[in-house]
Design an enzyme around this catalytic site. Sequence first.
Site, PDB file in Angstrom:
ATOM      1  CD  GLU A 172      -2.855  -1.069  -0.046  1.00 13.74           C
ATOM      2  OE1 GLU A 172      -3.131   0.034  -0.563  1.00 13.74           O
ATOM      3  OE2 GLU A 172      -3.260  -2.148  -0.512  1.00 13.74           O
TER       4      GLU A 172
ATOM      5  CG  HIS B 104      -1.051   1.093  -4.370  1.00 12.30           C
ATOM      6  ND1 HIS B 104      -1.014   0.891  -5.734  1.00 12.30           N
ATOM      7  CD2 HIS B 104      -1.482  -0.068  -3.825  1.00 12.30           C
ATOM      8  CE1 HIS B 104      -1.407  -0.347  -6.003  1.00 12.30           C
ATOM      9  NE2 HIS B 104      -1.687  -0.941  -4.864  1.00 12.30           N
TER      10      HIS B 104
END
Length: 399
Positions: free
Chosen positions: A79, A82
């Site tokens: 994550e 990202h």
Amino acid sequence: MEREGERKVRAVRATFTIGRIAQVRVGVHWSVLFIFALIVWGLAQGRFPEAYPDRSGLAYWAAGLVTAVVFFLSLLAHELAHAIVARRNGVDVDEIVLWLLGGAARLRSEAPGPAAELRIAGVGPLVSLVLGGAFGAAAWLVSLAAAPGLLVEAVVWLAAINVLLAVFNAIPAAPLDGGRLLRAVIWWRTGDRLRATAGATAAGRAFGWLLVVVGLLLFLRTAALGGLWLALIGWLLVAAATAEGRQAQLRGVLAGVPVRQAMTPGPVAVPAALSVAAFLADPRYRYRHAAFPAVADDGERPVGLMTLERARAVPEEQRGTVTVADTMVPLDDVTVVAPDDPLADLLPRMEAGPDHRVLVVEAGRLVGVVSSTDVNRAVTWLMSAAPRRGDRGRNPPRW
């Protein structure tokens, strides 16, 4: 319409925050505790004893606990990738929330183009794939070094689960990363972002229903609990893809509308130096709203957000000495926008609940607030004022 609109703007909320990494707030949803416990139990009572039955129960549980922690760190790395790539492509990130389906990076706005969308979406599975390869190489090295069998088995599991995470996330179905990749491709080919979102969410719903059907058939045929788990994952994917599609429709309705046209101007604010007792006793604050902007002594500069819920949580004997500044949500944790920012860009950042009002600030002064009710009212007005088919193009609606 109010109830439906609130459902549309609701996102996964973190149950608690664990800190900031690379200037990104990291939160954890309560469902992660369930998944964490399930992984530890499955490894300690299943995989590890089956592979090495001569170890102690304490060794199995310790290995399972450490392996689960490393797995969630791998998920966090996925994550964070990202978030970092999003920032490099001009998209700010509010926070990362780890939850039942893995994780979600909450972006403040849409990617500026399909190429940026491709980069932001693709880096997550790529990081998981690289981690899978790294853990695989580590497993080979520790086995050559005659390391304890449980260590080798734990690293092998981490390699396999990261590769599986990469493959699963690459499936072209929203809200998975593969759905974002599909959206980027459709967006690039058609030039229509909303059409691309519709295609990705349709694929997400289809894939989710497929998992539901397969999971239920597996459970009916074998009575395996894994079938029910698969069906649950499918149902969550269907719900997430449907919510994403609705939010895309909302963004289309709100396209071109600035925040100032939906905000509540001149909101009632509470001085940060006011005591909690005085705040609760003042009728202006007890009966009008559930949350109020907190301002500095000048009465204009916002410093946070105060809610009745937070005030009532202060013990009664302390309310006379505890101030609003001691209890409020600090400004760093409140969403702040400018009056001319696009209203559509607020949708990924808004959640239900009094703590999630958006403060509108211009030149350092508080000029308004935006809540989900304000967004719903704007959507209702825009939809009711939309031109009928026969009138389209002759009398466009004005705010």
